[in-house]
Design a protein around this motif. Sequence first.
Motif, PDB file in Angstrom:
ATOM      1  N   TRP A 152       5.670   9.037  23.441  1.00 60.02           N
ATOM      2  CA  TRP A 152       4.385   8.096  23.809  1.00 60.02           C
ATOM      3  C   TRP A 152       5.048   6.710  25.041  1.00 60.02           C
ATOM      4  O   TRP A 152       4.292   7.358  26.278  1.00 60.02           O
ATOM      5  N   ALA A 153       6.041   6.805  25.006  1.00 58.66           N
ATOM      6  CA  ALA A 153       6.767   5.289  26.199  1.00 58.66           C
ATOM      7  C   ALA A 153       7.142   6.042  27.476  1.00 58.66           C
ATOM      8  O   ALA A 153       7.982   5.726  28.358  1.00 58.66           O
ATOM      9  N   ALA A 154       8.341   7.343  26.822  1.00 57.18           N
ATOM     10  CA  ALA A 154       8.949   7.754  27.359  1.00 57.18           C
ATOM     11  C   ALA A 154       9.360   9.504  27.586  1.00 57.18           C
ATOM     12  O   ALA A 154       9.916   9.920  26.956  1.00 57.18           O
ATOM     13  N   PRO A 155       7.472  10.074  27.527  1.00 57.17           N
ATOM     14  CA  PRO A 155       7.686  10.972  27.917  1.00 57.17           C
ATOM     15  C   PRO A 155       8.576  11.768  29.391  1.00 57.17           C
ATOM     16  O   PRO A 155       8.618  11.368  30.085  1.00 57.17           O
ATOM     17  N   ALA A 156       8.595  13.349  28.727  1.00 55.00           N
ATOM     18  CA  ALA A 156       9.395  13.577  29.963  1.00 55.00           C
ATOM     19  C   ALA A 156       8.391  13.998  31.635  1.00 55.00           C
ATOM     20  O   ALA A 156       9.962  14.089  32.277  1.00 55.00           O
ATOM     21  N   ASP A 157       7.274  13.768  31.177  1.00 57.24           N
ATOM     22  CA  ASP A 157       7.115  14.620  32.231  1.00 57.24           C
ATOM     23  C   ASP A 157       6.203  12.572  32.928  1.00 57.24           C
ATOM     24  O   ASP A 157       5.738  13.043  34.189  1.00 57.24           O
ATOM     25  N   LYS A 158       6.592  12.265  32.103  1.00 58.50           N
ATOM     26  CA  LYS A 158       6.130  10.236  33.412  1.00 58.50           C
ATOM     27  C   LYS A 158       5.174  10.142  32.355  1.00 58.50           C
ATOM     28  O   LYS A 158       5.051   9.275  33.525  1.00 58.50           O
ATOM     29  N   ASP A 159       3.565  10.995  32.377  1.00 55.55           N
ATOM     30  CA  ASP A 159       2.938  10.281  32.286  1.00 55.55           C
ATOM     31  C   ASP A 159       2.269  10.015  30.680  1.00 55.55           C
ATOM     32  O   ASP A 159       1.962  10.389  29.706  1.00 55.55           O
ATOM     33  N   VAL A 160       2.636   8.340  30.988  1.00 54.28           N
ATOM     34  CA  VAL A 160       2.613   7.682  29.694  1.00 54.28           C
ATOM     35  C   VAL A 160       0.973   7.741  29.402  1.00 54.28           C
ATOM     36  O   VAL A 160       0.799   7.480  28.208  1.00 54.28           O
ATOM     37  N   ARG A 161       0.219   7.206  30.604  1.00 55.98           N
ATOM     38  CA  ARG A 161      -0.700   7.082  29.693  1.00 55.98           C
ATOM     39  C   ARG A 161      -1.379   8.677  28.563  1.00 55.98           C
ATOM     40  O   ARG A 161      -2.322   8.039  28.183  1.00 55.98           O
ATOM     41  N   ASN A 162      -1.467   9.505  29.857  1.00 57.96           N
ATOM     42  CA  ASN A 162      -2.097  10.743  28.272  1.00 57.96           C
ATOM     43  C   ASN A 162      -0.930  10.615  27.160  1.00 57.96           C
ATOM     44  O   ASN A 162      -1.834  11.506  26.349  1.00 57.96           O
ATOM     45  N   ALA A 163       0.601  10.541  27.405  1.00 54.02           N
ATOM     46  CA  ALA A 163       0.489  11.059  26.114  1.00 54.02           C
ATOM     47  C   ALA A 163       0.680  10.146  25.205  1.00 54.02           C
ATOM     48  O   ALA A 163       0.601   9.875  24.296  1.00 54.02           O
ATOM     49  N   LEU A 164      -0.077   8.662  25.446  1.00 54.46           N
ATOM     50  CA  LEU A 164      -0.047   7.584  24.903  1.00 54.46           C
ATOM     51  C   LEU A 164      -1.854   7.808  24.610  1.00 54.46           C
ATOM     52  O   LEU A 164      -1.843   8.191  23.068  1.00 54.46           O
ATOM     53  N   MET A 165      -2.676   8.604  24.918  1.00 55.32           N
ATOM     54  CA  MET A 165      -4.525   9.177  25.037  1.00 55.32           C
ATOM     55  C   MET A 165      -4.221  10.308  23.461  1.00 55.32           C
ATOM     56  O   MET A 165      -4.606   9.891  22.830  1.00 55.32           O
ATOM     57  N   GLN A 166      -3.175  10.893  23.834  1.00 54.88           N
ATOM     58  CA  GLN A 166      -3.263  12.553  23.044  1.00 54.88           C
ATOM     59  C   GLN A 166      -2.268  11.491  21.494  1.00 54.88           C
ATOM     60  O   GLN A 166      -2.545  12.472  20.761  1.00 54.88           O
ATOM     61  N   THR A 167      -1.590  10.601  21.341  1.00 56.73           N
ATOM     62  CA  THR A 167      -1.181  10.734  19.890  1.00 56.73           C
ATOM     63  C   THR A 167      -1.779   9.350  19.662  1.00 56.73           C
ATOM     64  O   THR A 167      -2.105   9.802  18.108  1.00 56.73           O
TER      65      THR A 167
END
Length: 233
Positions: A152-167
């Motif tokens: 979530w802090a360094a996703p490949a697509d750089k979309d941290v907000r979405n990665a954090l939400m999904q987590t």
Amino acid sequence: MLLNDMTTTRRALLGGVAVTALALALPLSVTDAFAQEKPESQGTVDMAAALKPGPLPEMALGNADAPIKVIEYMSMTCPHCANFHNVTFDPIKTKYIDSGKVQFIIREFPFDPVATAAFMLARSNPQKPEELATPEQYFAMVSMLFKQQRTWAAPADKDVRNALMQTVKIAGYTQQSFEACLTNQKLLDEINASVKRGADEFAVNSTPTFLINGKKYSGDMSVESMSALFDSI
């Protein structure tokens, strides 16, 4: 991880979580020498003053009357903090916290908007984000976020907000409760106050920093080094 800014504004929080990806490239292991030795303190603190709660309810595990008191200042995006909680914390909890020898307190010390957002999500009740999480909810969320930190802090697509939400969906957050949590100005102010207090009163400037029975220790600790420290008290 070293302190580079004192507080997070709401605009920086929302913007940072939306677009910022962190390069979590620091090593996640301690050296063999460090792992085997009792760590040296970086000075003393007034532990009675340190143990006074701040603006947020204290997040503590263990016996309130335990002879060893530990306060950890940490940042959710710090790889050294993640290593401590992923590798060291559970064995230490079993050996010292669950046995009544140690009371362990976590205090927020985020270094960036992403870490601040993660702490806000850990501090909030996913079903009722206007309410604070219980200690059980908080520690479970912190553990989960550290285990998945790179996701979530360094996703490949750089979309941290979405990665954090999904987590945090795993913990019960919806898009609505996620947004409500991250726009809670009072909670943001209280986390910023925790950072300011740690820096101003106890000279915390890196994470993890441990205040243990009146002494300050900086940096990750192995099970062996923390055990050696506790056994010497």
